[in-house]
Design a protein around this motif. Structure first.
Motif, mmCIF file in Angstrom:
data_model
loop_
_atom_site.group_PDB
_atom_site.id
_atom_site.type_symbol
_atom_site.label_atom_id
_atom_site.label_comp_id
_atom_site.label_asym_id
_atom_site.label_seq_id
_atom_site.Cartn_x
_atom_site.Cartn_y
_atom_site.Cartn_z
ATOM 1 N N LYS A 222 0.835 -1.193 0.000
ATOM 2 C CA LYS A 222 0.000 0.000 0.000
ATOM 3 C C LYS A 222 0.875 1.250 0.000
ATOM 4 O O LYS A 222 0.611 2.222 -0.712
ATOM 5 N N ARG A 223 1.938 1.221 0.804
ATOM 6 C CA ARG A 223 2.853 2.357 0.890
ATOM 7 C C ARG A 223 3.522 2.632 -0.457
ATOM 8 O O ARG A 223 3.700 3.787 -0.855
ATOM 9 N N GLU B 177 1.052 4.468 -2.609
ATOM 10 C CA GLU B 177 0.847 5.839 -2.127
ATOM 11 C C GLU B 177 2.027 6.742 -2.495
ATOM 12 O O GLU B 177 1.847 7.936 -2.730
ATOM 13 N N LYS B 178 3.216 6.175 -2.550
ATOM 14 C CA LYS B 178 4.414 6.940 -2.917
ATOM 15 C C LYS B 178 4.565 7.076 -4.431
ATOM 16 O O LYS B 178 5.463 7.780 -4.910
ATOM 17 N N ASN C 241 11.466 2.112 4.287
ATOM 18 C CA ASN C 241 11.980 3.319 4.943
ATOM 19 C C ASN C 241 13.498 3.317 5.001
ATOM 20 O O ASN C 241 14.143 4.353 4.872
#
Length: 228
Positions: free
Chosen positions: A23-24, A27-28, A160
């Motif tokens: 999902k991340r 979104e990015k 990250n």
């Protein structure tokens, strides 16, 4: 990266792509995953996508027409580096393959079902066949989710800490070493002192030796032909 997944039961893939790292990544703007219902490309009121096998035998076979229509529709919109078929008799998926696919831009994943797809699909459209293990699932959806997750997490910017993926198991042909976090002492079970020493060179040596030791114990096959 864009991944288009063709499935007979797209609902199976709703969960994996709406949470966590996948999902991340969306979104990015680093990766896009789209799931296509094969029945949308089938004709007739029943939206049939399978039929009996020529020659008889148990089980149904995925029909060529809906698959052809779906793949051709997608290819008319963009170019694809690979058209992948998830199948038990494909090449075994591993970290090296994940690394290679993470460098691609766009690809299609076709999820097998029933007794598989009409062989002509494999001959005409499929460029790569992948298996995630020597066992059979009800369909290729879960396998496609595994492959997609393993690939997307390698795209720079998704995690990250980008260095995290480089220290995963199998990246250097070894299993990852044991890891610890706080507290340093839990009911007498203590973290190795070297990890709290601050001497990075010694820590790196300890981790390498622990990786080799764990690999010898659990996956000695990974060390075959290597001098360590």
């Amino acid at each position: 990266m864009r991944i288009d997944i063709i499935s007979v039961v797209p609902g199976l893939l709703e969960g994996p792509f709406s949470h966590s790292i996948l999902k991340r990544a969306e979104e990015k703007g680093l990766a896009t995953v789209r799931v296509h219902n094969l029945r949308d490309y089938a004709g007739g009121k029943q939206k049939q996508v399978d039929d009996y096998a020529f020659g008889g035998g148990a089980g149904m076979v995925m029909m060529i027409e809906p698959i052809a229509k779906c793949i051709e529709a997608l290819k008319s919109e963009r170019e694809y580096d690979e058209v992948i078929y998830m199948t038990p008799d494909g090449k075994k998926f591993d970290q090296q393959m994940a690394n290679e696919l993470s460098l691609k831009e766009n690809f299609i994943i076709l999820c097998g079902h029933y007794k598989g797809v009409d062989e002509r699909v494999r001959l005409k459209w499929i460029t790569k066949e992948i298996s995630i293990g020597d066992y059979v699932l009800s369909g290729g959806e879960l396998a496609a989710a595994v492959v997609t997750d393993a690939i997307i997490r390698l795209i720079p910017g998704v995690l990250n800490d980008e260095s995290s993926a480089l220290t995963d198991s199998f990246q250097d042909g070894l299993l990852a070493p044991p890891v610890y976090t706080r507290p340093a002492d839990y009911v007498g079970m203590k973290v190795p002192e070297i990890l709290m020493s601050g001497h990075q060179a010694k820590i790196d040596t300890w981790r390498f030796e622990a990786s080799v030791r764990r690999t010898k114990e659990r996956r000695p096959d990974l060390l075959e032909g290597k001098e360590i």
